[in-house]
Motif scaffolding. Structure first.
Motif, PDB file in Angstrom:
ATOM      1  N   THR A 273       0.818  -1.217   0.000  1.00 20.55           N
ATOM      2  CA  THR A 273       0.000   0.000   0.000  1.00 20.55           C
ATOM      3  C   THR A 273       0.854   1.270   0.000  1.00 20.55           C
ATOM      4  O   THR A 273       0.314   2.371   0.072  1.00 20.55           O
ATOM      5  CB  THR A 273      -0.930   0.019   1.220  1.00 20.55           C
ATOM      6  N   TRP A 274       2.165   1.127  -0.087  1.00 16.75           N
ATOM      7  CA  TRP A 274       3.055   2.280  -0.179  1.00 16.75           C
ATOM      8  C   TRP A 274       4.353   1.825  -0.837  1.00 16.75           C
ATOM      9  O   TRP A 274       4.641   0.632  -0.923  1.00 16.75           O
ATOM     10  CB  TRP A 274       3.354   2.881   1.201  1.00 16.75           C
ATOM     11  N   GLY A 275       5.127   2.795  -1.292  1.00 18.96           N
ATOM     12  CA  GLY A 275       6.429   2.461  -1.857  1.00 18.96           C
ATOM     13  C   GLY A 275       6.944   3.544  -2.776  1.00 18.96           C
ATOM     14  O   GLY A 275       6.289   4.566  -3.017  1.00 18.96           O
ATOM     15  N   ARG A 276       8.138   3.324  -3.296  1.00 17.45           N
ATOM     16  CA  ARG A 276       8.781   4.249  -4.211  1.00 17.45           C
ATOM     17  C   ARG A 276       8.441   3.881  -5.656  1.00 17.45           C
ATOM     18  O   ARG A 276       7.948   2.785  -5.932  1.00 17.45           O
ATOM     19  CB  ARG A 276      10.298   4.212  -4.009  1.00 17.45           C
ATOM     20  N   VAL A 277       8.703   4.806  -6.564  1.00 14.80           N
ATOM     21  CA  VAL A 277       8.469   4.564  -7.989  1.00 14.80           C
ATOM     22  C   VAL A 277       9.795   4.643  -8.731  1.00 14.80           C
ATOM     23  O   VAL A 277      10.780   5.201  -8.232  1.00 14.80           O
ATOM     24  CB  VAL A 277       7.459   5.567  -8.580  1.00 14.80           C
ATOM     25  N   GLY A 278       9.805   4.083  -9.954  1.00 15.32           N
ATOM     26  CA  GLY A 278      11.031   4.104 -10.728  1.00 15.32           C
ATOM     27  C   GLY A 278      10.811   3.758 -12.181  1.00 15.32           C
ATOM     28  O   GLY A 278       9.691   3.481 -12.620  1.00 15.32           O
ATOM     29  N   ILE A 279      11.903   3.770 -12.933  1.00 16.71           N
ATOM     30  CA  ILE A 279      11.901   3.525 -14.373  1.00 16.71           C
ATOM     31  C   ILE A 279      13.023   2.553 -14.700  1.00 16.71           C
ATOM     32  O   ILE A 279      13.936   2.351 -13.910  1.00 16.71           O
ATOM     33  CB  ILE A 279      12.095   4.834 -15.150  1.00 16.71           C
ATOM     34  N   GLY A 280      12.947   1.930 -15.888  1.00 19.24           N
ATOM     35  CA  GLY A 280      14.023   1.039 -16.292  1.00 19.24           C
ATOM     36  C   GLY A 280      13.570   0.036 -17.334  1.00 19.24           C
ATOM     37  O   GLY A 280      12.656   0.275 -18.112  1.00 19.24           O
ATOM     38  N   SER A 281      14.222  -1.127 -17.330  1.00 18.80           N
ATOM     39  CA  SER A 281      13.880  -2.195 -18.261  1.00 18.80           C
ATOM     40  C   SER A 281      14.287  -3.531 -17.633  1.00 18.80           C
ATOM     41  O   SER A 281      15.027  -3.570 -16.646  1.00 18.80           O
ATOM     42  CB  SER A 281      14.586  -2.011 -19.604  1.00 18.80           C
ATOM     43  N   PHE A 282      13.780  -4.606 -18.206  1.00 16.69           N
ATOM     44  CA  PHE A 282      14.181  -5.920 -17.681  1.00 16.69           C
ATOM     45  C   PHE A 282      15.655  -6.163 -17.999  1.00 16.69           C
ATOM     46  O   PHE A 282      16.452  -6.402 -17.099  1.00 16.69           O
ATOM     47  CB  PHE A 282      13.310  -7.035 -18.272  1.00 16.69           C
ATOM     48  N   ASP A 283      16.009  -6.079 -19.277  1.00 14.20           N
ATOM     49  CA  ASP A 283      17.426  -6.194 -19.647  1.00 14.20           C
ATOM     50  C   ASP A 283      17.675  -5.576 -21.024  1.00 14.20           C
ATOM     51  O   ASP A 283      18.515  -6.038 -21.782  1.00 14.20           O
ATOM     52  CB  ASP A 283      17.883  -7.667 -19.633  1.00 14.20           C
ATOM     53  N   ASP A 284      16.941  -4.486 -21.311  1.00 10.62           N
ATOM     54  CA  ASP A 284      17.107  -3.774 -22.578  1.00 10.62           C
ATOM     55  C   ASP A 284      17.591  -2.352 -22.324  1.00 10.62           C
ATOM     56  O   ASP A 284      18.146  -2.070 -21.255  1.00 10.62           O
ATOM     57  CB  ASP A 284      15.789  -3.777 -23.355  1.00 10.62           C
ATOM     58  N   THR A 285      17.370  -1.451 -23.268  1.00 10.16           N
ATOM     59  CA  THR A 285      17.838  -0.075 -23.159  1.00 10.16           C
ATOM     60  C   THR A 285      16.729   0.890 -23.572  1.00 10.16           C
ATOM     61  O   THR A 285      15.828   0.540 -24.325  1.00 10.16           O
ATOM     62  CB  THR A 285      19.068   0.167 -24.053  1.00 10.16           C
ATOM     63  N   GLY A 286      16.812   2.143 -23.076  1.00 10.40           N
ATOM     64  CA  GLY A 286      15.793   3.117 -23.434  1.00 10.40           C
ATOM     65  C   GLY A 286      16.066   4.492 -22.865  1.00 10.40           C
ATOM     66  O   GLY A 286      17.016   4.695 -22.087  1.00 10.40           O
ATOM     67  N   ASN A 287      15.221   5.442 -23.234  1.00  8.47           N
ATOM     68  CA  ASN A 287      15.278   6.818 -22.764  1.00  8.47           C
ATOM     69  C   ASN A 287      13.998   7.174 -22.021  1.00  8.47           C
ATOM     70  O   ASN A 287      12.917   6.666 -22.354  1.00  8.47           O
ATOM     71  CB  ASN A 287      15.451   7.786 -23.936  1.00  8.47           C
ATOM     72  N   PHE A 288      14.122   8.094 -21.053  1.00  4.70           N
ATOM     73  CA  PHE A 288      12.984   8.528 -20.244  1.00  4.70           C
ATOM     74  C   PHE A 288      13.031  10.040 -20.092  1.00  4.70           C
ATOM     75  O   PHE A 288      14.106  10.630 -19.979  1.00  4.70           O
ATOM     76  CB  PHE A 288      13.024   7.860 -18.863  1.00  4.70           C
ATOM     77  N   ASP A 289      11.842  10.653 -20.052  1.00  2.58           N
ATOM     78  CA  ASP A 289      11.774  12.108 -19.959  1.00  2.58           C
ATOM     79  C   ASP A 289      10.408  12.526 -19.407  1.00  2.58           C
ATOM     80  O   ASP A 289       9.483  11.713 -19.327  1.00  2.58           O
ATOM     81  CB  ASP A 289      11.992  12.726 -21.346  1.00  2.58           C
ATOM     82  N   ASP A 290      10.310  13.792 -19.024  1.00  5.29           N
ATOM     83  CA  ASP A 290       9.044  14.408 -18.585  1.00  5.29           C
ATOM     84  C   ASP A 290       8.314  13.530 -17.570  1.00  5.29           C
ATOM     85  O   ASP A 290       7.159  13.133 -17.766  1.00  5.29           O
ATOM     86  CB  ASP A 290       8.138  14.683 -19.785  1.00  5.29           C
ATOM     87  N   ILE A 291       8.996  13.226 -16.483  1.00  3.79           N
ATOM     88  CA  ILE A 291       8.439  12.364 -15.443  1.00  3.79           C
ATOM     89  C   ILE A 291       7.657  13.209 -14.451  1.00  3.79           C
ATOM     90  O   ILE A 291       8.160  14.206 -13.928  1.00  3.79           O
ATOM     91  CB  ILE A 291       9.563  11.588 -14.726  1.00  3.79           C
ATOM     92  N   ARG A 292       6.423  12.822 -14.208  1.00  5.91           N
ATOM     93  CA  ARG A 292       5.539  13.514 -13.270  1.00  5.91           C
ATOM     94  C   ARG A 292       4.980  12.497 -12.280  1.00  5.91           C
ATOM     95  O   ARG A 292       4.462  11.457 -12.679  1.00  5.91           O
ATOM     96  CB  ARG A 292       4.366  14.174 -14.003  1.00  5.91           C
ATOM     97  N   LEU A 293       5.074  12.821 -11.008  1.00  8.43           N
ATOM     98  CA  LEU A 293       4.507  11.959  -9.972  1.00  8.43           C
ATOM     99  C   LEU A 293       3.504  12.759  -9.157  1.00  8.43           C
ATOM    100  O   LEU A 293       3.845  13.764  -8.527  1.00  8.43           O
ATOM    101  CB  LEU A 293       5.603  11.413  -9.051  1.00  8.43           C
ATOM    102  N   TYR A 294       2.277  12.325  -9.183  1.00  4.71           N
ATOM    103  CA  TYR A 294       1.199  12.881  -8.368  1.00  4.71           C
ATOM    104  C   TYR A 294       0.829  11.827  -7.331  1.00  4.71           C
ATOM    105  O   TYR A 294       0.824  10.623  -7.635  1.00  4.71           O
ATOM    106  CB  TYR A 294      -0.035  13.176  -9.227  1.00  4.71           C
TER     107      TYR A 294
END
Length: 243
Positions: A209-230
């Protein structure tokens, strides 16, 4: 066509092409709304300031901020991470520091940079309490029991908990828009991809019922941008002396 119109036409064509190129590179987003789904904005990041201090990667040598056609993005560039998971789960992850949420909306722009294959993926993480207790969404090219699902890691290898998914996430080299909407009271999880009206994945689970958030991949590659957390920011319960 009159010669006097040629320069104006050429200018319009040039500007149109520039706008298309900017959009394909993940153009800079407008300022985020102060609330979404009735939840306040807790964090917003577009990486223009070249700051990574707010992020905690499992392998610091696998992440960097790069310039993409004048736009700064958070780049997970190493396929084989040094991080060794205690149970089967994604290897490449970067978590947002110091913010734990209950109910939340996580909004992210993301771009796969891996060659195409069946399990080509990117992931979003939530409900993270430690490496043995977390949820994550796997956006995989083709769906099976281990791809393109919502998963739980609960002191055991990842297990799918999706009640709905699609045939797969049709990755290309373009930028896409992903969103997780989590309501801890009902346990409902809705996952959106490009279409923000109809979820591509759903699940119901009240384990975390609580925790942190994050980004990534299982074992690939990528780009991330414009992250919003409400969300509803919460304080994790204190561990007992026996833990």
């Amino acid at each position: 066509m009159p010669r006097r119109l040629l320069p104006a036409v050429a200018t319009c064509v040039f500007l149109s092409l520039a706008l298309v190129q900017q959009a394909s590179a993940g153009e800079k987003a407008s300022p985020p709304a102060k609330t979404l789904n009735g939840l306040p904005l807790l964090y917003s990041e577009n990486f223009d300031a070249d700051k990574m201090e707010q992020w905690e990667p499992t392998d610091a040598t696998a992440w960097k901020i790069v310039d993409q056609d004048g736009n700064r993005v958070y780049n997970q560039f190493k396929k084989r991470s040094k991080f060794k998971t205690p149970v089967r789960q994604p290897f490449n992850r970067s978590l947002l520091k110091d913010i734990n949420v209950g109910s939340f909306v996580l909004d992210v722009k993301l771009q796969s940079t891996h060659p195409d294959y069946g399990h080509r993926d990117l992931c979003l993480f939530f409900g993270y309490q430690d490496d043995l207790h977390l949820h994550y969404v796997h956006f995989g090219q083709k769906t099976d029991d281990h791809a393109n699902q919502i998963f739980i890691v609960n002191n055991a290898p990842r297990k799918k908990i999706s009640t709905k998914t699609t045939d797969g996430t049709k990755w290309d080299d373009k930028w896409h828009h992903a969103r997780i909407v989590r309501d801890v009271k009902s346990g409902r999880m809705d996952v959106y991809f490009d279409d923000m009206k109809t979820p591509v994945m759903t699940a119901v689970d009240k384990t975390f019922t609580w925790g942190r958030v994050g980004i990534g991949s299982f074992d690939d590659t990528g780009n991330f941008d414009d992250i919003r957390l409400y969300g509803e920011q919460v304080q994790p319960p204190k561990k007992s002396a026996k833990e």
